[in-house]
Design a protein around this motif. Structure first.
Motif, short mmCIF file in Angstrom:
data_model
loop_
_atom_site.label_atom_id
_atom_site.label_comp_id
_atom_site.label_asym_id
_atom_site.label_seq_id
_atom_site.Cartn_x
_atom_site.Cartn_y
_atom_site.Cartn_z
N LYS A 320 0.80 -1.22 0.00
CA LYS A 320 0.00 0.00 0.00
C LYS A 320 0.84 1.27 0.00
CE LYS A 320 -3.93 -2.09 2.42
NZ LYS A 320 -4.84 -1.99 3.60
N TYR A 321 2.11 1.12 0.35
CA TYR A 321 2.96 2.30 0.48
C TYR A 321 4.24 2.12 -0.33
CZ TYR A 321 0.06 3.73 4.45
OH TYR A 321 -0.98 4.12 5.24
N VAL A 322 4.87 3.25 -0.60
CA VAL A 322 6.21 3.24 -1.14
C VAL A 322 7.13 3.91 -0.12
CG1 VAL A 322 5.79 5.39 -2.40
CG2 VAL A 322 7.71 3.94 -3.05
N SER A 323 8.24 3.25 0.18
CA SER A 323 9.18 3.74 1.19
C SER A 323 10.45 4.23 0.51
CB SER A 323 9.50 2.62 2.18
OG SER A 323 10.58 2.97 3.02
N ILE A 324 10.89 5.45 0.88
CA ILE A 324 12.14 6.00 0.35
C ILE A 324 13.06 6.29 1.52
CG2 ILE A 324 13.19 7.73 -1.13
CD1 ILE A 324 9.50 7.68 -1.19
N LYS A 325 14.23 5.65 1.53
CA LYS A 325 15.18 5.83 2.63
C LYS A 325 16.40 6.62 2.14
CE LYS A 325 13.92 1.44 4.83
NZ LYS A 325 14.41 0.09 5.25
N PHE A 326 16.81 7.60 2.95
CA PHE A 326 17.99 8.43 2.68
C PHE A 326 19.01 8.13 3.79
CE2 PHE A 326 14.35 10.37 0.82
CZ PHE A 326 14.77 11.01 -0.33
N THR A 327 20.12 7.51 3.42
CA THR A 327 21.13 7.10 4.42
C THR A 327 22.44 7.81 4.16
OG1 THR A 327 20.09 4.93 4.60
CG2 THR A 327 22.32 5.15 5.48
N ASP A 328 23.00 8.45 5.20
CA ASP A 328 24.30 9.12 5.07
C ASP A 328 25.26 8.58 6.11
OD1 ASP A 328 24.33 10.78 7.60
OD2 ASP A 328 22.53 11.64 6.69
N THR A 329 26.51 8.96 5.98
CA THR A 329 27.55 8.55 6.95
C THR A 329 28.04 9.77 7.71
OG1 THR A 329 29.22 8.74 5.20
CG2 THR A 329 28.29 6.55 5.59
#
Length: 392
Positions: A320-329
């Protein structure tokens, strides 16, 4: 004119006067309470004298008067104990429907302890007929009457009402001030969009001229990309203060386009990574505002890494959803600040307004009915932000 000139001074005078009036009311209430309590104690002392007379009644005493005094107490609960601890008399004890004597015998210790905490006990004594000396017969314990109990909480109730009233006034003033500020920022944003429009039109004209001058087409292509970006920024600012129109859009393609634009214009010391679904994923979207959100999150990550590190964007299409992940160091965020960083004005940088993440939250949650949050973070290792939007 005078009020406008001395508005701050008048405001403080009103606050000080209100505080003085409230303090005066509370003080007078306290004094009245103490006097009322003292009057009640005097009545109980008279009642105890009548009780003494009952213990040492002689022919000279007026029995009717003594009984009248004993029957005059209709409010204060009283228990009279003999020296051996047995109950000699009681009045105004709420037995909750149980036989009075049984209830008092069962709860005697509890009642005595309660009465002692409210008022010091009074000695009951009488003149011994033979020795003519005063002899202690027992002690009289009494509690506060219902009137005193109600009066005792009156200052607290008054103070609570004043605090609530002050809170209402404060929040009204704050919301009114915020509304004025929002109107100001909306007006400034629209004016900025208008001001950018003039040189932007000129740049478009100069680009057309460059095309006739045998300039490298790649240069012109990059200039046109920046002009399109300026058009997008102008459109963003012109729409501030109005509800955006959402249209069906492929979020995969929109994310890729924004990512590629930011990647070519960021430091080469940033290692970008993009992982997207193979096919299209459709959601209701304002493409300009969504690209603004990606830009804010990417720039926030780059600032956290001080221009050097790894930045990845991963999109996962769920049922039902779309997930967008933003990962930094980057430097990471303390858990106590997971919600604070989205508040307007919050920033850990020496420069900046602290509006990037606040705008991102408003765009995703208010305009797109989605969710944005700090999924996880560790100090010194990095942070992951997550956006969730409903699929069509």
């Amino acid at each position: 004119m005078f009020f406008a000139k001395h508005r701050q001074l008048i405001r403080w005078i009103i606050i000080a006067a209100s505080f003085a009036i409230v303090s005066l009311i509370l003080w007078n209430t306290y004094v009245f309470f103490q006097k009322f309590k003292e009057e009640e104690r005097n009545k109980i002392k008279i009642w105890s004298v009548a009780q003494e007379k009952v213990n040492s009644l002689d022919d000279n005493d007026d029995l009717d008067l003594i009984l009248a005094v004993l029957n005059s107490n209709k409010t204060a609960p009283v228990i009279a104990l003999n020296l051996d601890g047995s109950v000699s008399s009681y009045v105004n004890i709420d037995s909750h429907g149980i036989n009075d004597s049984i209830y008092i015998e069962k709860n005697k210790s509890k009642l005595i302890k309660q009465f002692e905490s409210e008022n010091p006990p009074i000695k009951i004594s009488y003149i011994h007929p033979k020795t003519k000396k005063r002899v202690i017969a027992g002690y009289l314990y009494y509690g506060n009457s219902s009137i005193i109990n109600k009066l005792k909480y009156y200052p607290l109730a008054l103070l609570l009402i004043i605090v609530l009233f002050g809170a209402v006034v404060y929040f009204f003033y704050r919301s009114n001030k915020n509304a004025v500020q929002n109107k100001l920022w909306t007006g400034m944003a629209k004016e900025t969009a208008h001001q950018i429009g003039t040189p932007l039109s000129s740049l478009i004209g100069w680009t057309e001229i460059l095309k006739t001058e045998n300039v490298d087409p790649d240069y012109i292509l990059e200039i046109e990309k920046d002009i399109d970006r300026l058009k997008t920024i102008t459109d963003r600012f012109s729409k501030i203060g109005s509800v955006p129109v959402l249209k069906k859009a492929d979020i995969v393609e929109e994310t890729r386009a924004s990512f590629n634009y930011l990647k070519t214009r960021s430091s080469k010391l940033i290692n970008f990574s993009l992982k997207l679904p193979e096919g299209p994923v459709y959601v209701d979207l304002s493409t300009q505002l969504y690209s603004w959100t990606i830009e804010n999150l990417v720039k926030n990550a780059i600032d956290a890494m001080k221009g050097k590190g790894d930045l990845s964007i991963e999109m996962i299409a769920l049922d039902k959803y779309v997930s967008i992940k933003f990962t930094d160091t980057g430097k990471g965020i303390a858990k106590s600040q997971f919600n604070t960083i989205f508040e307007p004005g919050y920033t850990s940088k020496k420069r900046g307004w602290g509006l990037g993440l606040s705008l991102a939250k408003r765009i995703i949650e208010e305009f797109h009915d989605g969710k944005i949050k700090v999924l996880q973070s560790e100090i010194g290792k990095g942070t992951t932000f997550q956006i969730a939007l409903k699929k069509l």
